[in-house]
Scaffold this motif. Structure first.
Motif, PDB file in Angstrom:
ATOM      1  N   ASP A 296       0.858  -1.190   0.000  1.00 24.33           N
ATOM      2  CA  ASP A 296       0.000   0.000   0.000  1.00 24.33           C
ATOM      3  C   ASP A 296       0.894   1.241   0.000  1.00 24.33           C
ATOM      4  O   ASP A 296       1.858   1.316   0.762  1.00 24.33           O
ATOM      5  CB  ASP A 296      -0.874  -0.034   1.270  1.00 24.33           C
ATOM      6  CG  ASP A 296      -1.904   1.087   1.273  1.00 24.33           C
ATOM      7  OD1 ASP A 296      -3.096   0.795   1.170  1.00 24.33           O
ATOM      8  OD2 ASP A 296      -1.509   2.274   1.367  1.00 24.33           O
ATOM      9  N   GLY A 297       0.571   2.193  -0.856  1.00 25.82           N
ATOM     10  CA  GLY A 297       1.362   3.420  -0.937  1.00 25.82           C
ATOM     11  C   GLY A 297       1.349   4.176   0.392  1.00 25.82           C
ATOM     12  O   GLY A 297       0.314   4.274   1.029  1.00 25.82           O
ATOM     13  N   CYS A 298       2.511   4.680   0.792  1.00 26.73           N
ATOM     14  CA  CYS A 298       2.589   5.452   2.041  1.00 26.73           C
ATOM     15  C   CYS A 298       2.288   6.912   1.755  1.00 26.73           C
ATOM     16  O   CYS A 298       2.912   7.510   0.875  1.00 26.73           O
ATOM     17  CB  CYS A 298       4.004   5.372   2.612  1.00 26.73           C
ATOM     18  SG  CYS A 298       4.159   4.076   3.771  1.00 26.73           S
ATOM     19  N   PHE A 300      -0.082   8.296   0.215  1.00 25.59           N
ATOM     20  CA  PHE A 300      -0.389   8.574  -1.186  1.00 25.59           C
ATOM     21  C   PHE A 300      -1.447   9.651  -1.340  1.00 25.59           C
ATOM     22  O   PHE A 300      -1.619  10.198  -2.429  1.00 25.59           O
ATOM     23  CB  PHE A 300      -0.770   7.285  -1.940  1.00 25.59           C
ATOM     24  CG  PHE A 300       0.369   6.786  -2.781  1.00 25.59           C
ATOM     25  CD1 PHE A 300       1.635   6.636  -2.218  1.00 25.59           C
ATOM     26  CD2 PHE A 300       0.217   6.498  -4.133  1.00 25.59           C
ATOM     27  CE1 PHE A 300       2.714   6.202  -2.990  1.00 25.59           C
ATOM     28  CE2 PHE A 300       1.287   6.073  -4.913  1.00 25.59           C
ATOM     29  CZ  PHE A 300       2.528   5.924  -4.340  1.00 25.59           C
ATOM     30  N   ASP A 343      -3.891   2.902  -4.454  1.00 29.33           N
ATOM     31  CA  ASP A 343      -2.449   2.785  -4.221  1.00 29.33           C
ATOM     32  C   ASP A 343      -2.083   1.442  -3.614  1.00 29.33           C
ATOM     33  O   ASP A 343      -1.037   1.303  -3.016  1.00 29.33           O
ATOM     34  CB  ASP A 343      -1.955   3.924  -3.311  1.00 29.33           C
ATOM     35  CG  ASP A 343      -2.518   3.826  -1.908  1.00 29.33           C
ATOM     36  OD1 ASP A 343      -3.550   3.152  -1.723  1.00 29.33           O
ATOM     37  OD2 ASP A 343      -1.924   4.407  -0.984  1.00 29.33           O
TER      38      ASP A 343
HETATM   39 MG    MG Z   1      -1.857   4.321   1.129  1.00 30.62          MG
END
Ligand code: MG
Ligand code: GTP
Length: 544
Positions: A296-298, A300, A343
């Motif tokens: 999972d995008g940090c 995002f 994301d």
């Molecule tokens: Mg995220």
């Protein structure tokens, strides 16, 4: 709520908090850097620029994450030490190890050209990471002594090896000569045969490795009327090469280290073997279970603002995510399916996979690191006119699911989430674009059901059934898997037309409906009850 039927799958996610007073150490290590350094023609045995690039990444990690206060590294590895009582990501092991390796990788790729202006990155580099827990400061001291000793031994061995090879010996002969040699023998060899005094002639950066740490410095912020400077203390990341990082002399001299972690009370001659064993321990995922690695995008939310992604969905940003997922499936043949939205991406590892002997941290960190690397490398391909302003990075976790039914429920859970979020976001941004403030739009949507949202969209857009006119990419998310395809013409050349080849396909399917799995029994390699009558085609859309 529509989601509740599948939400039970969340119970399979295990807690992996590292409880205090353990000190958390994360070690990042190049993945197959022997090959990477050969392909990129690094100097042997040490390439100063390559080491400088590693140092740049370590410094960036310390600057990015305030809770990381010390790091030590050499060659293609770096260890990061977090402060004692850290609450960083609530001390969850997989979060911590994944986001550090991800950020490190992204910086490595983005800074490559600065260090190697003449060299192209031939393929996306990647790293692995793992956590070692140090129950006391004495254990941390042993950890540091262990890593620096490895640096000494490896560097001395490699220095001998490459001098022998450069003097005309074959690699095999050189290895044979060094077999069972001791430290002293190798020093002798360097001195007698090559006139090298190891300690004097080999630079400290190669022999001792590099520390990056936060030092307290004083900045002059302005001058008073009488000309006296006004100073303010600030933490600055500095790098040093120290002969013995596990010594009292080095450690107790650094105020930020003993303030955050304590002082070393004794010097250490040799780290205890049971400590070293504990540093090498790795937990394994349950055998014969489906493993999902979800990344999972940090931050995002912020990243997509800064990069001005289209709202609520940016097709190019999603295509970039999909292209990285294709790369992951090509790299790891045991990953049989993946599903992505926004994301996040979930990668399904087949039940019987023995990838990295099912070591959780190796699997999670490799997937997260390659994904981050490819995301950064491919950015220009998808956004030729957009500069990447912030380094993107991802976190990851691995979760085991005992049956394919539960695995399919997991995937259904993610797709239901995609629908719910996408429908909400479509309404929210349409309200905002119609002139509402963000908080008014939020209030308008509070407590609304899917039907209410569909009506609202119809009213605002003047299009009946507006939601279902949106691209499937937005509404269904992306499914990526190996698929069969007939060979076609490539550049006007016939490539065995009629023959079937396997390619990684990106499709926008309804994976909640069993129809998809019945049509693709090879993905999970299972026999679903084929007598079931199903009316929905797997790639049909449907209304929430
Ligand atoms: Mg995220
Ligand atoms: P953490 O994962 O906890 O670090 O938070 P986050 O900020 O990444 O948010 P989260 O993962 O919960 O949700 C993903 C966020 O990414 C969304 O809320 C959006 O703000 C953003 N995002 C993802 N895809 C797109 C897109 O295509 N367009 C736009 N504008 N934003 C997107």
């Amino acid at each position: 709520m529509a989601n509740s039927k599948y939400e039970y799958v969340k119970a399979f996610e295990i807690e992996d908090e590292i409880v205090p007073p353990n000190i958390i150490v994360v070690r990042v290590d190049g993945r197959d850097f022997r090959r990477f350094s050969q392909v990129h023609e690094f100097e042997k045995p040490n390439d100063k620029k390559a080491l400088e690039l590693m140092i740049t990444c370590a410094v960036a990690v310390l600057e990015q994450f305030p809770d990381i206060i010390f790091s030590y590294g050499y060659s293609d590895e770096y260890s990061f030490v977090l402060k004692k009582g850290t609450k960083f990501y609530q001390r969850r092991a997989s979060k911590i190890l994944s986001l550090i390796v991800s950020f490190f990788t992204t910086i490595y790729v983005t800074k490559w050209k600065e260090l190697f202006p003449q060299k192209d990155l031939i393929y996306a580099p990647s790293f692995q990471s793992r956590i070692s827990c140090c129950a006391t400061l004495e254990v941390l001291q042993a950890y540091l002594a262990w890593r620096q000793n490895e640096c000494h031994l490896n560097n001395q061995y490699d220095t001998c090896l490459w001098h022998l090879i450069n003097s005309g010996k074959s690699a095999k002969e050189a290895e044979e000569m060094l077999k069972e040699s001791q430290k002293q023998d190798r020093n002798e060899l360097l001195f007698q045969s090559f006139n090298i005094n190891y300690k004097k002639d080999i630079p400290a950066i190669f022999r001792q490795g590099t520390c990056a740490l936060k030092a307290e410095v004083e900045d002059i912020v302005k001058f008073k009327d009488d000309g006296c400077p006004i100073k303010r203390p600030r933490k600055k990341v500095i790098t040093v090469h120290s002969e013995n990082i596990a010594s009292r002399r080095f450690w107790n001299d650094q105020s930020c280290l003993f303030k955050e972690l304590g002082q070393f009370t004794e010097d250490l001659n040799k780290p205890k073997t049971e400590y070293i064993k504990s540093f090498q321990y790795e937990s394994r995922l349950i055998p014969s279970t489906w493993v999902v690695i979800r990344i999972d995008g940090c931050h995002f939310h912020r990243f997509s603002e800064v990069q001005e992604f289209e709202k609520p969905n940016d097709a190019q940003a999603l295509n970039l995510m999909n292209s990285c997922a294709v790369g992951i499936l090509e790299e790891f043949k045991d990953i049989v399916f993946s599903y992505g939205v926004s994301d996040e991406y979930s990668f399904v590892l087949k039940k019987e996979s023995q990838l990295y002997e099912r070591h959780a941290s190796n699997i999670v960190s490799s997937v997260v690191s390659i994904f981050s690397s490819m995301y950064t490398v491919k950015w220009k391909e998808f956004f030729p006119d957009k500069e990447m302003k912030h380094p993107p990075y991802f976190d990851g976790r691995a979760v085991c699911y005992p049956s394919s039914e539960i695995l399919r429920d997991y995937l259904a859970w993610r797709q239901v989430d995609c629908h719910i979020n996408n429908q909400y976001n479509t309404c929210f941004w349409m309200l905002v674009k119609s002139g509402k403030s963000k908080s008014d739009a939020q209030n308008d949507l509070k407590g609304t059901q899917a039907q209410d949202k569909n009506k609202l969209l119809g009213r605002l857009s003047n299009v009946t059934d507006y939601y279902n006119t949106l691209p499937l990419l937005f509404r269904q998310g992306s499914s990526v898997y190996w698929d069969k395809e007939e060979k076609k013409m490539v550049n006007n050349e016939e490539v065995s037309v009629g023959k079937i080849q396997k390619i990684v396909a990106v499709k926008y399917c309804n994976i909640i409906d069993p129809g998809f799995w019945e049509e693709h029994p090879g993905i999970l390699n299972e026999n679903i009850n084929r007598c079931r009558v199903h009316t929905l085609h797997s790639c049909n859309s449907y209304t929430l």
